[in-house]
Design a protein around this motif. Structure first.
Motif, PDB file in Angstrom:
ATOM      1  N   ILE A 200       0.852  -1.205   0.000  1.00  0.00           N
ATOM      2  CA  ILE A 200       0.000   0.000   0.000  1.00  0.00           C
ATOM      3  C   ILE A 200       0.886   1.253   0.000  1.00  0.00           C
ATOM      4  O   ILE A 200       0.681   2.186  -0.783  1.00  0.00           O
ATOM      5  CB  ILE A 200      -0.954  -0.008   1.225  1.00  0.00           C
ATOM      6  N   GLY A 204       1.366   3.801  -3.038  1.00  0.00           N
ATOM      7  CA  GLY A 204       0.695   5.061  -2.719  1.00  0.00           C
ATOM      8  C   GLY A 204      -0.808   5.002  -2.956  1.00  0.00           C
ATOM      9  O   GLY A 204      -1.400   5.946  -3.486  1.00  0.00           O
ATOM     10  N   ILE A 205      -1.429   3.867  -2.583  1.00  0.00           N
ATOM     11  CA  ILE A 205      -2.868   3.721  -2.850  1.00  0.00           C
ATOM     12  C   ILE A 205      -3.680   3.909  -1.568  1.00  0.00           C
ATOM     13  O   ILE A 205      -3.164   3.696  -0.465  1.00  0.00           O
ATOM     14  CB  ILE A 205      -3.196   2.343  -3.491  1.00  0.00           C
ATOM     15  N   LYS A 206      -4.944   4.276  -1.750  1.00  0.00           N
ATOM     16  CA  LYS A 206      -5.832   4.485  -0.597  1.00  0.00           C
ATOM     17  C   LYS A 206      -7.138   3.774  -0.854  1.00  0.00           C
ATOM     18  O   LYS A 206      -7.606   3.715  -1.993  1.00  0.00           O
ATOM     19  CB  LYS A 206      -6.152   5.978  -0.457  1.00  0.00           C
ATOM     20  N   ARG A 207      -7.738   3.246   0.228  1.00  0.00           N
ATOM     21  CA  ARG A 207      -9.062   2.620   0.094  1.00  0.00           C
ATOM     22  C   ARG A 207     -10.089   3.688  -0.284  1.00  0.00           C
ATOM     23  O   ARG A 207     -10.045   4.782   0.249  1.00  0.00           O
ATOM     24  CB  ARG A 207      -9.495   2.005   1.424  1.00  0.00           C
TER      25      ARG A 207
END
Ligand SMILES: N[C@@H](CCC(=O)N[C@@H](CS)C(=O)NCC(=O)O)C(=O)O
Length: 208
Positions: A200, A204-207
């Motif tokens: 994650i 650099g990802i976000k829910r």
């Protein structure tokens, strides 16, 4: 490295990381960006015509469906440790609850959340109360589905139970919460959480 997991940390592939950590074999994570639709491109469709994760390859072996991946890994690399041997009478219990998660719990809780209309006698997941009762029965005889012994069935069944509790799709009965906490204390699950968290951060990802 022979085992490759096509992975996204916000998918069921996160649970397969836990399976791999419990099994204790080396593996490579290959990130597939679900959020930008990379799972519907030809290279992934060639492995899974559903265009879904997780997908696991092990040399020339190809497995999709999280529960099938768990059973494959346990039989192949942890027979007698995470999977009862073929002639062990506990094998029935092991398979029973391993299949119960994708065949009954997942569609049953989704049907309830989405308010689907269906005939209980025709739907494999029956009615909610009998499913909850069966899950309580599964956990009645000890810390794990096989009593005192942890197995891959606990990752398949318990992984689904933990997810459903987390997203409030399953009532937090004390027996479910205690089981989820027991599983959460396992070092392999904590290692898997850290590995998923690292992806994650890296991506650099976000829910959503
Ligand atoms: N029954 C499959 C379900 C796989 C599945 O639905 N994966 C989701 C992520 S958890 C997915 O890839 N969704 C993307 C899509 O369908 O477009 C399994 O247990 O592996």
């Amino acid at each position: 490295m022979s085992i490759v997991l096509y992975h996204h940390p916000f998918s069921r592939a996160a649970t397969v990381v836990w399976m791999l950590e419990e099994v204790g074999v080396p593996y490579e994570l290959r990130f597939v960006d679900l959020l930008t639709g990379k799972h519907k491109l030809a290279d992934i469709l060639a492995l899974n015509p559903m265009g879904k994760l997780p997908i696991l390859t092990d040399g020339s072996a190809l497995v999709t469906e999280s529960a099938a991946i768990g059973l494959y890994l346990a039989d192949r690399y942890a027979a007698g440790r995470l999977a009862p041997h073929l002639d062990d009478p506990r094998r029935g219990t092991y398979l029973r609850w391993s299949f119960f998660a994708p065949a009954v719990i997942e569609p049953g809780l989704l049907a309830k959340a989405a308010g689907w209309a269906y005939k209980e006698g025709q739907a494999g997941w029956g009615n909610h109360e009998s499913m909850i009762g069966a899950m309580q029965t599964a956990l009645a005889d000890g810390d794990y589905l096989l009593g005192s012994e942890f197995s891959m069935a606990d990752i398949i069944f318990g992984g689904t139970l933990r997810f459903m509790l987390q997203f409030k799709m399953l009532e937090p009965l004390p027996v479910f919460v205690a089981y989820a906490e027991r599983l959460g204390a396992r070092p392999a699950l904590q290692k898997a959480d850290a590995r998923n968290a690292a992806v994650i951060a890296e991506q650099g990802i976000k829910r959503g």
